[in-house]
Each structure stands twice: as C-alpha cells, then as structure tokens.
Design a protein around this motif. Structure first.
Motif, mmCIF file in Angstrom:
data_model
loop_
_atom_site.group_PDB
_atom_site.id
_atom_site.type_symbol
_atom_site.label_atom_id
_atom_site.label_comp_id
_atom_site.label_asym_id
_atom_site.label_seq_id
_atom_site.Cartn_x
_atom_site.Cartn_y
_atom_site.Cartn_z
ATOM 1 N N ASN A 61 0.815 -1.222 0.000
ATOM 2 C CA ASN A 61 0.000 0.000 0.000
ATOM 3 C C ASN A 61 0.846 1.268 0.000
ATOM 4 N N PRO A 62 1.792 1.388 -0.915
ATOM 5 C CA PRO A 62 2.639 2.587 -0.883
ATOM 6 C C PRO A 62 1.872 3.836 -1.304
ATOM 7 N N ILE A 63 2.232 4.958 -0.672
ATOM 8 C CA ILE A 63 1.665 6.229 -1.133
ATOM 9 C C ILE A 63 2.580 6.845 -2.190
ATOM 10 N N ARG A 64 3.815 6.348 -2.258
ATOM 11 C CA ARG A 64 4.743 6.758 -3.319
ATOM 12 C C ARG A 64 5.707 5.604 -3.587
ATOM 13 N N THR A 65 6.046 5.449 -4.863
ATOM 14 C CA THR A 65 7.027 4.446 -5.283
ATOM 15 C C THR A 65 7.987 5.118 -6.248
ATOM 16 N N ARG A 113 16.957 -0.375 -7.672
ATOM 17 C CA ARG A 113 16.238 -0.690 -6.439
ATOM 18 C C ARG A 113 14.951 0.130 -6.362
ATOM 19 N N ILE A 114 14.004 -0.382 -5.617
ATOM 20 C CA ILE A 114 12.665 0.197 -5.549
ATOM 21 C C ILE A 114 12.430 0.769 -4.157
ATOM 22 N N ARG A 115 12.048 2.036 -4.098
ATOM 23 C CA ARG A 115 11.707 2.692 -2.835
ATOM 24 C C ARG A 115 10.192 2.802 -2.734
ATOM 25 N N LYS A 116 9.671 2.474 -1.545
ATOM 26 C CA LYS A 116 8.232 2.614 -1.296
ATOM 27 C C LYS A 116 8.047 3.253 0.075
ATOM 28 N N TRP A 117 7.056 4.134 0.167
ATOM 29 C CA TRP A 117 6.730 4.808 1.425
ATOM 30 C C TRP A 117 5.276 4.579 1.780
ATOM 31 N N ALA A 118 5.019 4.501 3.078
ATOM 32 C CA ALA A 118 3.644 4.460 3.586
ATOM 33 C C ALA A 118 3.644 5.064 4.984
ATOM 34 N N LYS A 119 2.522 5.654 5.357
ATOM 35 C CA LYS A 119 2.406 6.196 6.711
ATOM 36 C C LYS A 119 1.992 5.073 7.644
ATOM 37 N N ILE A 120 2.732 4.925 8.730
ATOM 38 C CA ILE A 120 2.424 3.931 9.743
ATOM 39 C C ILE A 120 1.665 4.650 10.850
ATOM 40 N N GLU A 143 7.807 13.955 2.782
ATOM 41 C CA GLU A 143 6.612 14.804 2.817
ATOM 42 C C GLU A 143 5.648 14.316 1.761
ATOM 43 N N GLU A 144 4.418 14.112 2.174
ATOM 44 C CA GLU A 144 3.380 13.666 1.248
ATOM 45 C C GLU A 144 3.042 14.818 0.307
ATOM 46 N N GLU A 145 2.834 14.494 -0.945
ATOM 47 C CA GLU A 145 2.531 15.543 -1.939
ATOM 48 C C GLU A 145 1.099 15.989 -1.856
#
Length: 78
Positions: free
Chosen positions: A30-34, A41-48, A76-78
């Motif tokens: 459930n990434p908010i950004r990839t 390599r693949i970066r993924k972010w999600a808010k915990i 920072e979320e866009e």
C-alpha cells in the motif's frame, strides 16, 4: 518475504529493531509513493498510523527482496 543480509544487520540497530514485519508488508502492498533508484532498487513509502511516521522500504530490483527499512524523517506527502 525475503531479506538481504544487510537488512538483517541493520535490523539489529535500536532505532530499527522496533520496525514490525507487518509494517513492511503494509508499505510494500500500500505505498503512497514508489520510486525506482538509478541502481534499479525500488523505494516505497507508507504512513504507519501506530507511529505517526512514514516508513521507507527499499527493495532489490526483483521486487521481492527487502534491502532496507527505516522511518524517513524527511518524507513529505505531496
């Protein structure tokens, strides 16, 4: 999930040891950004929500192996 040796080594750090596998799985699914790094390599972010922080998970090019995971203080979320 598969992990690199580097991940296992870094997971021993006090600031990383509290990162739960369920949070890593959540971020991967459930990434908010990839983003794809220049090395593939693949970066993924999600808010915990439990922590109120953003987790960054870095995966190898195969998209299946976790290389690193940490709370990203600068995200920072866009």
């Amino acid at each position: 999930m598969k992990y690199t040796q580097y991940f296992h080594y870094m997971k021993q750090r006090p600031d990383r040891s509290k990162i739960k596998d369920e949070w890593i799985k959540f971020t991967i699914k459930n990434p908010i950004r990839t983003e794809i790094q220049s090395d593939g390599r693949i970066r993924k972010w999600a808010k915990i929500q439990d922590e109120g922080k953003y987790l960054r998970v870095i995966m190898l090019e195969d998209g299946k192996t976790v290389h690193n995971a940490f709370f990203d203080r600068n995200f920072e979320e866009e």
